[in-house]
Design an enzyme around this catalytic site. Structure first.
Site: not given
Length: 512
Positions: A54, A84, A197, A283, A286, A331, A417
């Site tokens: 791959y 990309h 990646n 609150y 405190r 990844f 994916e």
């Protein structure tokens, strides 16, 4: 000027900050170069053998089963980067991009990515020549890592795409390389994939956010103590014996800070033995260390996650020491996304409780004899009324931003994916929450200073005196209404910077 040496064992958070926000130069350790040469030899052997691997001899994502002929594998890597680099939106800040590039060098230098040293060296050259790729804000889903942002960084190595100009504009990367005396590189098999990646973008933002949160959570104790002092609150709830019985470490640290900051104050002494004084504070006063302390503990978790990621191999596929090349899911940004979302929730609540103290300071029915909206002449003057509106609006925005990004997975790449982390989105919005927290603490700082000034002639604590001095030039003394926006900007600068804490610590000792 310092130097960060990239070794095959990773880098530290301080290294990332020194390069992202400072002027540190980057150097590759010879051992890191040797590690890259060894892993590259494995990839070269695979290429010679013709076996399908791959990203080396196949396409990517849903195209993982598409074989690519040897003569087109360099073209494959260049096409990967171009396709990309598909982000949109405004440019990410320089510090984020520089952190991301340094972390990508770190990843390559671990010797598990199968790239030639020249690839890591090219990234180092960009950093050392202050050439910062233009990376748009949208594009990463945080699975397969930060693909689009890293591709925009990698595109600059090819002399393509854009880099940030001095004025925040963008200029052609090829032109910027020529100005810096650099030459575009040609990618070989696997190298384009190795450049994009991984979790470097979200990790870089988480590291920067952790550093900022560390500072802001301490300043939150400071502004809380000042507000409590101005409202004639009690220091008794912050005594150490009341926090050892609930042993959360962050709570103990925050309580110790507030208790120390409330000492040596004539304002506090003025009501110490007053039997008519309230038995218990609200609150928001405190419980300040319970909220801020829980945020500190959340920050510790985020630091642990980031620390583990800094020594992690997050590429895919990875080259193992025995020569195997294996696909992984390292990844995937889930650990970082979860940590960022959790820290955003915590930081949002630190800001929310600060706004509640501001509201009390301004309310004549709850502020223990301070004038309405901290104006000596309320009615004609509105004092800090609208500053509290601003704080309330920011709290509302932080509540929206505290909704987790990491549960909002969307499938991509033809269902290859099919679960993504949204870690990039989680860390981006965490940065916004922390910037908003800076504004909220600035409003509380100003309100507390006004309250302490209005307690005159009682002398405030050393922290109170330091805060009054820090805002004196912008805020002046209580009186007629003034243009508040510049005062709040000054208060933001004081909160964000180191000077106020340093001035206080010179008087009371180190704060946690």
């Amino acid at each position: 000027m310092s130097t960060v040496v990239i070794q095959p064992t990773g880098v530290t958070p301080a290294d990332v900050l020194a390069v992202a926000r400072g002027t540190a130069k980057v150097v590759l350790d010879p051992a890191a170069i040797d590690a890259m040469v060894a892993s590259r030899s494995v990839v070269d052997g695979i290429e010679a053998s013709g076996q399908p691997v791959y990203g080396v001899s196949t396409g990517f994502g849903a195209l993982a089963n598409t074989f690519v002929a040897p003569q087109r594998r360099a073209e494959l890597q260049h096409a990967l980067i171009r396709s990309h680099a598909a982000g949109v939106g405004s440019a990410m800040p320089r510090e984020v991009v520089r952190a991301m590039m340094l972390l990508r060098v770190r990843s390559l230098a671990l010797g598990r990515s199968g790239v030639r040293p020249i690839v890591a060296t090219a990234l180092v050259d960009l950093l050392n020549n202050d050439v910062t790729p233009w990376v748009p804000e949208h594009g990463s889903l945080g699975a397969s890592g930060d693909l689009a942002p890293l591709a925009h960084c990698a595109l600059a190595l090819l002399g393509e795409g854009w880099v940030l100009g001095a004025a925040g504009d963008r200029i052609p990367a090829g032109e910027a390389l020529r100005r810096a005396g650099l030459t575009p590189i040609e990618l070989a098999a696997k190298e384009g994939l190795a450049l994009i990646n991984g979790t470097d973008g979200m990790l870089g933002m988480l590291l920067l956010a952790n550093h900022d949160a560390t500072h802001l959570f301490t300043l939150a104790d400071v502004t809380a103590a000042l507000a409590i002092e101005a409202m004639l609150g009690s220091e008794r709830p912050f005594r150490p014996e009341l926090h050892t019985i609930r042993p959360h470490p962050g709570q103990a640290a925050s309580a110790a800070n507030i208790h120390r900051l409330l000492q040596d104050s004539a304002v506090m002494e003025s009501h110490r033995d007053d039997v008519t004084h309230a038995v218990q504070d609200a609150y928001s006063m405190r419980c300040a260390p319970q909220v801020a302390g829980a945020a500190r503990d959340t920050l510790d978790f985020a630091r642990q996650v980031a620390g583990r990621e800094l020594i992690s191999v997050v590429d895919n596929p990875v080259v193992l020491p025995d020569g195997r090349v294996e696909s992984t899911g390292n990844f995937h940004g889930a650990p970082l996304g979860f940590a960022a979302d959790f820290l955003a929730v915590a930081a949002a609540e630190v800001g929310a409780i600060a706004e509640r103290r501001v509201d009390r300071l301004l309310d004549v029915t709850r502020s223990r004899d301070l004038p309405a909206f901290l104006s000596p002449d309320a009615g004609v003057n509105s004092g800090l009324m609208i500053a509290q509106y601003t704080a309330a609006g920011i709290v509302a925005e932080n509540r929206r931003l505290a909704a987790p990004a990491s549960v909002d997975s969307l499938p991509t790449s033809g269902m290859q994916e099919d679960h993504v982390s949204m870690g990039w989105a989680a860390t981006r919005k965490l940065r916004t929450v922390l910037d908003n927290l800076t504004s909220l603490l600035a409003v509380e700082l100003l309100a507390a200073v006004r309250g302490l000034q209005l307690r005159a002639p009682l002398r405030p604590s050393p922290a109170g005196r330091a805060a009054i001095a820090a805002l004196a030039g912008a805020a002046g003394d209580p009186g007629p209404d003034i243009f508040l926006a510049p005062v709040l900007e000054t208060a933001r600068t004081v909160v964000a910077g180191p000077e106020l804490r340093a001035a206080i610590e010179r008087e009371v000792g180190a704060l946690a």
